[in-house]
Design a protein around this motif. Structure first.
Motif, PDB file in Angstrom:
ATOM      1  N   GLY A   1       0.835  -1.193   0.000  1.00 41.96           N
ATOM      2  CA  GLY A   1       0.000   0.000   0.000  1.00 41.96           C
ATOM      3  C   GLY A   1       0.865   1.235   0.000  1.00 41.96           C
ATOM      4  N   GLU A   2       0.768   2.009   1.066  1.00 42.45           N
ATOM      5  CA  GLU A   2       1.481   3.276   1.168  1.00 42.45           C
ATOM      6  C   GLU A   2       2.819   3.139   1.880  1.00 42.45           C
ATOM      7  N   THR A   3       3.244   1.934   2.164  1.00 41.65           N
ATOM      8  CA  THR A   3       4.426   1.718   2.975  1.00 41.65           C
ATOM      9  C   THR A   3       5.444   0.882   2.214  1.00 41.65           C
ATOM     10  N   GLU A   4       6.723   1.241   2.324  1.00 42.16           N
ATOM     11  CA  GLU A   4       7.796   0.448   1.749  1.00 42.16           C
ATOM     12  C   GLU A   4       8.695  -0.051   2.871  1.00 42.16           C
ATOM     13  N   TYR A   5       9.162  -1.274   2.728  1.00 39.92           N
ATOM     14  CA  TYR A   5      10.042  -1.905   3.703  1.00 39.92           C
ATOM     15  C   TYR A   5      11.350  -2.254   3.016  1.00 39.92           C
ATOM     16  N   ARG A   6      12.460  -2.015   3.718  1.00 36.84           N
ATOM     17  CA  ARG A   6      13.767  -2.324   3.139  1.00 36.84           C
ATOM     18  C   ARG A   6      14.725  -2.716   4.252  1.00 36.84           C
ATOM     19  N   ILE A   7      15.385  -3.848   4.099  1.00 33.48           N
ATOM     20  CA  ILE A   7      16.398  -4.253   5.067  1.00 33.48           C
ATOM     21  C   ILE A   7      17.604  -3.332   4.904  1.00 33.48           C
ATOM     22  N   ILE A   8      18.050  -2.742   6.020  1.00 33.06           N
ATOM     23  CA  ILE A   8      19.211  -1.854   5.978  1.00 33.06           C
ATOM     24  C   ILE A   8      20.410  -2.437   6.724  1.00 33.06           C
ATOM     25  N   GLU A   9      20.163  -3.468   7.540  1.00 33.17           N
ATOM     26  CA  GLU A   9      21.252  -4.153   8.237  1.00 33.17           C
ATOM     27  C   GLU A   9      20.791  -5.571   8.529  1.00 33.17           C
ATOM     28  N   ASP A  10      21.689  -6.521   8.364  1.00 33.61           N
ATOM     29  CA  ASP A  10      21.312  -7.921   8.492  1.00 33.61           C
ATOM     30  C   ASP A  10      22.481  -8.708   9.054  1.00 33.61           C
ATOM     31  N   ASN A  11      22.286  -9.338  10.215  1.00 37.06           N
ATOM     32  CA  ASN A  11      23.289 -10.264  10.731  1.00 37.06           C
ATOM     33  C   ASN A  11      22.581 -11.450  11.385  1.00 37.06           C
ATOM     34  N   ASP A  12      23.317 -12.335  11.994  1.00 33.87           N
ATOM     35  CA  ASP A  12      22.732 -13.587  12.480  1.00 33.87           C
ATOM     36  C   ASP A  12      21.707 -13.428  13.602  1.00 33.87           C
ATOM     37  N   ASP A  13      21.813 -12.383  14.422  1.00 30.74           N
ATOM     38  CA  ASP A  13      20.900 -12.213  15.546  1.00 30.74           C
ATOM     39  C   ASP A  13      19.992 -10.995  15.448  1.00 30.74           C
ATOM     40  N   GLU A  14      20.142 -10.204  14.386  1.00 31.54           N
ATOM     41  CA  GLU A  14      19.387  -8.959  14.300  1.00 31.54           C
ATOM     42  C   GLU A  14      19.238  -8.516  12.850  1.00 31.54           C
ATOM     43  N   VAL A  15      18.034  -8.032  12.537  1.00 21.85           N
ATOM     44  CA  VAL A  15      17.768  -7.442  11.233  1.00 21.85           C
ATOM     45  C   VAL A  15      17.129  -6.083  11.479  1.00 21.85           C
ATOM     46  N   ARG A  16      17.609  -5.058  10.766  1.00 21.08           N
ATOM     47  CA  ARG A  16      17.019  -3.723  10.850  1.00 21.08           C
ATOM     48  C   ARG A  16      16.285  -3.445   9.556  1.00 21.08           C
ATOM     49  N   ILE A  17      15.032  -3.039   9.707  1.00 24.89           N
ATOM     50  CA  ILE A  17      14.177  -2.779   8.557  1.00 24.89           C
ATOM     51  C   ILE A  17      13.777  -1.314   8.583  1.00 24.89           C
ATOM     52  N   LEU A  18      14.000  -0.635   7.459  1.00 21.88           N
ATOM     53  CA  LEU A  18      13.553   0.745   7.305  1.00 21.88           C
ATOM     54  C   LEU A  18      12.139   0.699   6.736  1.00 21.88           C
ATOM     55  N   VAL A  19      11.212   1.304   7.463  1.00 23.47           N
ATOM     56  CA  VAL A  19       9.816   1.381   7.030  1.00 23.47           C
ATOM     57  C   VAL A  19       9.591   2.822   6.587  1.00 23.47           C
ATOM     58  N   GLU A  20       9.247   3.006   5.299  1.00 33.34           N
ATOM     59  CA  GLU A  20       9.062   4.350   4.751  1.00 33.34           C
ATOM     60  C   GLU A  20       7.595   4.555   4.384  1.00 33.34           C
ATOM     61  N   TYR A  21       7.055   5.696   4.827  1.00 32.82           N
ATOM     62  CA  TYR A  21       5.657   6.024   4.593  1.00 32.82           C
ATOM     63  C   TYR A  21       5.541   7.079   3.497  1.00 32.82           C
ATOM     64  N   ASP A  22       4.357   7.177   2.896  1.00 34.51           N
ATOM     65  CA  ASP A  22       4.111   8.146   1.824  1.00 34.51           C
ATOM     66  C   ASP A  22       4.229   9.600   2.275  1.00 34.51           C
ATOM     67  N   ASP A  23       4.107   9.855   3.578  1.00 33.09           N
ATOM     68  CA  ASP A  23       4.175  11.230   4.068  1.00 33.09           C
ATOM     69  C   ASP A  23       5.615  11.689   4.320  1.00 33.09           C
ATOM     70  N   ASN A  24       6.576  10.964   3.731  1.00 32.13           N
ATOM     71  CA  ASN A  24       8.009  11.265   3.858  1.00 32.13           C
ATOM     72  C   ASN A  24       8.571  11.013   5.248  1.00 32.13           C
ATOM     73  N   ARG A  25       7.839  10.304   6.078  1.00 29.07           N
ATOM     74  CA  ARG A  25       8.365   9.881   7.373  1.00 29.07           C
ATOM     75  C   ARG A  25       8.867   8.452   7.236  1.00 29.07           C
ATOM     76  N   SER A  26       9.710   8.047   8.165  1.00 31.69           N
ATOM     77  CA  SER A  26      10.216   6.682   8.168  1.00 31.69           C
ATOM     78  C   SER A  26      10.448   6.234   9.600  1.00 31.69           C
ATOM     79  N   GLN A  27      10.607   4.946   9.763  1.00 34.17           N
ATOM     80  CA  GLN A  27      10.845   4.374  11.082  1.00 34.17           C
ATOM     81  C   GLN A  27      11.729   3.156  10.920  1.00 34.17           C
ATOM     82  N   ILE A  28      12.706   3.003  11.797  1.00 34.92           N
ATOM     83  CA  ILE A  28      13.552   1.816  11.788  1.00 34.92           C
ATOM     84  C   ILE A  28      12.998   0.827  12.808  1.00 34.92           C
ATOM     85  N   VAL A  29      12.835  -0.410  12.364  1.00 38.62           N
ATOM     86  CA  VAL A  29      12.372  -1.483  13.237  1.00 38.62           C
ATOM     87  C   VAL A  29      13.489  -2.514  13.324  1.00 38.62           C
TER      88      VAL A  29
END
Length: 144
Positions: free
Chosen positions: A25-53
């Motif tokens: 929908g209005e959200t894009e997800y992209r892995i920005i860091e990946d290792n054996d115990d942790e993955v960081r996902i950048l969540v980008e919204y249409d309103d030009n905001r983003s959040q790292i999970v």
């Protein structure tokens, strides 16, 4: 899904395609860091905001595998924690707020044994959306 490796394989397939993003929908997800115990996902919204999970593997008592879904809202010293917790209580049923180091963090934990994929993807979305909402409301900047 029953193991951390199974979840990692799902996350890598779902959130890191050839283009680097998956559109929901209005959200894009992209892995920005990946290792054996942790993955960081950048969540980008249409309103030009983003959040790292952060999706993190945790072992309870050294033998039970859990996954934590974590997202930073802002610095604890920069917010009225009572107001933030009241807002969280009115807007989310999925995650709790904790202070880790200097930061207010939203966290949701799930046991991996017998985990259905919607029990992971829905909380990941809710944690990201709630953290972004609290960050916009209480911290004004889009730093995390």
């Amino acid at each position: 899904m029953a193991t951390w490796e199974d979840l990692l394989a799902f996350v890598r397939t779902e959130y890191q395609l050839a283009s680097g993003t998956v559109e929901d929908g209005e959200t894009e997800y992209r892995i920005i860091e990946d290792n054996d115990d942790e993955v960081r996902i950048l969540v980008e919204y249409d309103d030009n905001r983003s959040q790292i999970v952060i999706v993190y593997h945790e072992q309870l008592d050294g033998h039970e595998d859990w996954v934590q879904v974590i997202s930073v809202c802002g610095r604890a010293s920069d917010v009225d924690l009572q107001r933030l917790l009241e807002e969280l209580g009115q807007t989310s049923v999925v995650c709790g707020a904790v202070i880790i180091g200097e930061h207010v963090v939203l966290r949701h934990s799930l046991p991996l044994v017998n985990l259905d994929i919607n029990e992971f993807t829905d909380p990941l979305n809710f944690v990201a959306e709630t953290a972004d909402h609290l960050e916009a409301l209480f911290f004004r900047n889009d730093d995390y």
